[in-house]
Design an enzyme around this catalytic site. Sequence first.
Site, PDB file in Angstrom:
ATOM      1  N   GLU A  50      15.937   0.500  -2.720  1.00 27.61           N
ATOM      2  CA  GLU A  50      16.498   1.610  -3.492  1.00 27.61           C
ATOM      3  C   GLU A  50      17.943   1.326  -3.882  1.00 27.61           C
ATOM      4  O   GLU A  50      18.548   0.338  -3.442  1.00 27.61           O
ATOM      5  CB  GLU A  50      16.405   2.899  -2.673  1.00 27.61           C
ATOM      6  CG  GLU A  50      14.974   3.322  -2.422  1.00 27.61           C
ATOM      7  CD  GLU A  50      14.845   4.569  -1.589  1.00 27.61           C
ATOM      8  OE1 GLU A  50      13.711   5.074  -1.503  1.00 27.61           O
ATOM      9  OE2 GLU A  50      15.849   5.056  -1.017  1.00 27.61           O
ATOM     10  N   ALA A  52      21.794   3.483  -5.184  1.00 25.39           N
ATOM     11  CA  ALA A  52      22.505   4.754  -5.261  1.00 25.39           C
ATOM     12  C   ALA A  52      22.290   5.438  -6.608  1.00 25.39           C
ATOM     13  O   ALA A  52      22.345   6.658  -6.708  1.00 25.39           O
ATOM     14  CB  ALA A  52      23.996   4.559  -5.003  1.00 25.39           C
ATOM     15  N   TYR A  54      19.795   6.316  -7.980  1.00 24.71           N
ATOM     16  CA  TYR A  54      18.396   6.670  -7.771  1.00 24.71           C
ATOM     17  C   TYR A  54      17.840   7.319  -9.036  1.00 24.71           C
ATOM     18  O   TYR A  54      18.506   8.170  -9.603  1.00 24.71           O
ATOM     19  CB  TYR A  54      18.337   7.647  -6.573  1.00 24.71           C
ATOM     20  CG  TYR A  54      16.995   7.861  -5.985  1.00 24.71           C
ATOM     21  CD1 TYR A  54      16.355   6.865  -5.268  1.00 24.71           C
ATOM     22  CD2 TYR A  54      16.345   9.085  -6.130  1.00 24.71           C
ATOM     23  CE1 TYR A  54      15.110   7.069  -4.704  1.00 24.71           C
ATOM     24  CE2 TYR A  54      15.102   9.290  -5.568  1.00 24.71           C
ATOM     25  CZ  TYR A  54      14.488   8.280  -4.852  1.00 24.71           C
ATOM     26  OH  TYR A  54      13.258   8.479  -4.303  1.00 24.71           O
ATOM     27  N   CYS A  59      10.125  -1.497  -6.517  1.00 22.47           N
ATOM     28  CA  CYS A  59       8.974  -1.183  -5.671  1.00 22.47           C
ATOM     29  C   CYS A  59       8.568  -2.427  -4.894  1.00 22.47           C
ATOM     30  O   CYS A  59       8.842  -3.562  -5.308  1.00 22.47           O
ATOM     31  CB  CYS A  59       7.797  -0.722  -6.525  1.00 22.47           C
ATOM     32  SG  CYS A  59       8.056   0.849  -7.369  1.00 22.47           S
ATOM     33  N   GLU A  61       5.582  -3.681  -4.516  1.00 23.20           N
ATOM     34  CA  GLU A  61       4.633  -4.486  -5.286  1.00 23.20           C
ATOM     35  C   GLU A  61       5.357  -5.360  -6.303  1.00 23.20           C
ATOM     36  O   GLU A  61       5.037  -6.542  -6.463  1.00 23.20           O
ATOM     37  CB  GLU A  61       3.624  -3.584  -6.005  1.00 23.20           C
ATOM     38  CG  GLU A  61       2.812  -2.706  -5.087  1.00 23.20           C
ATOM     39  CD  GLU A  61       3.428  -1.329  -4.828  1.00 23.20           C
ATOM     40  OE1 GLU A  61       2.663  -0.383  -4.613  1.00 23.20           O
ATOM     41  OE2 GLU A  61       4.678  -1.209  -4.832  1.00 23.20           O
ATOM     42  N   CYS A  92       2.321   2.840  -7.696  1.00 20.19           N
ATOM     43  CA  CYS A  92       2.685   3.768  -8.763  1.00 20.19           C
ATOM     44  C   CYS A  92       2.121   3.250 -10.087  1.00 20.19           C
ATOM     45  O   CYS A  92       1.633   2.122 -10.178  1.00 20.19           O
ATOM     46  CB  CYS A  92       4.199   3.927  -8.840  1.00 20.19           C
ATOM     47  SG  CYS A  92       5.076   2.480  -9.479  1.00 20.19           S
ATOM     48  N   CYS A  95       3.644  -0.058 -11.244  1.00 19.06           N
ATOM     49  CA  CYS A  95       3.189  -1.218 -10.462  1.00 19.06           C
ATOM     50  C   CYS A  95       1.734  -1.545 -10.750  1.00 19.06           C
ATOM     51  O   CYS A  95       1.349  -2.720 -10.728  1.00 19.06           O
ATOM     52  CB  CYS A  95       3.424  -0.988  -8.975  1.00 19.06           C
ATOM     53  SG  CYS A  95       5.176  -1.205  -8.554  1.00 19.06           S
TER      54      CYS A  95
END
Length: 138
Positions: A50, A52, A54, A59, A61, A92, A95
């Site tokens: 992740e 900051a 965000y 991911c 995958e 997701c 992905c």
Amino acid sequence: MSKSAEAALQQLFAAAKAAQANAYAPYSRFHVGAALRSESGAVHSGCNVENAAYPQGACAEASAISAMALAGDRRIAEILVIGDGEALCTPCGGCRQRIREFAAPTTPIHIAGQEGVRASFTLAELLPESFGPEHLSV
């Protein structure tokens, strides 16, 4: 499932679980790991990372696919994704499309929790009637 197929799946599970332990998820606190076996037989893993800003991040995958490409492999034979919680941690939408770029419709996608594999799907089941490289004239 044959003993060799079971051993191969356990190898993916162990690699994905180890990757999950290294996830960087200070914002969602949802750690995901992924491991894939390329058609060459090599195992490539990745974790979610992740940021900051965000939801900018990577991911698990996508990280595993990047590791595969870096190693020079281009085809996914099977992939396993592990996440915490009761719900299935399936890839997701983005992905699923990334996997589609490097996999066949029949490619197995295994979904796991800490206890082991919970479900298995084919790519076609998770991304039916998908758009892929063969649709483009490159």
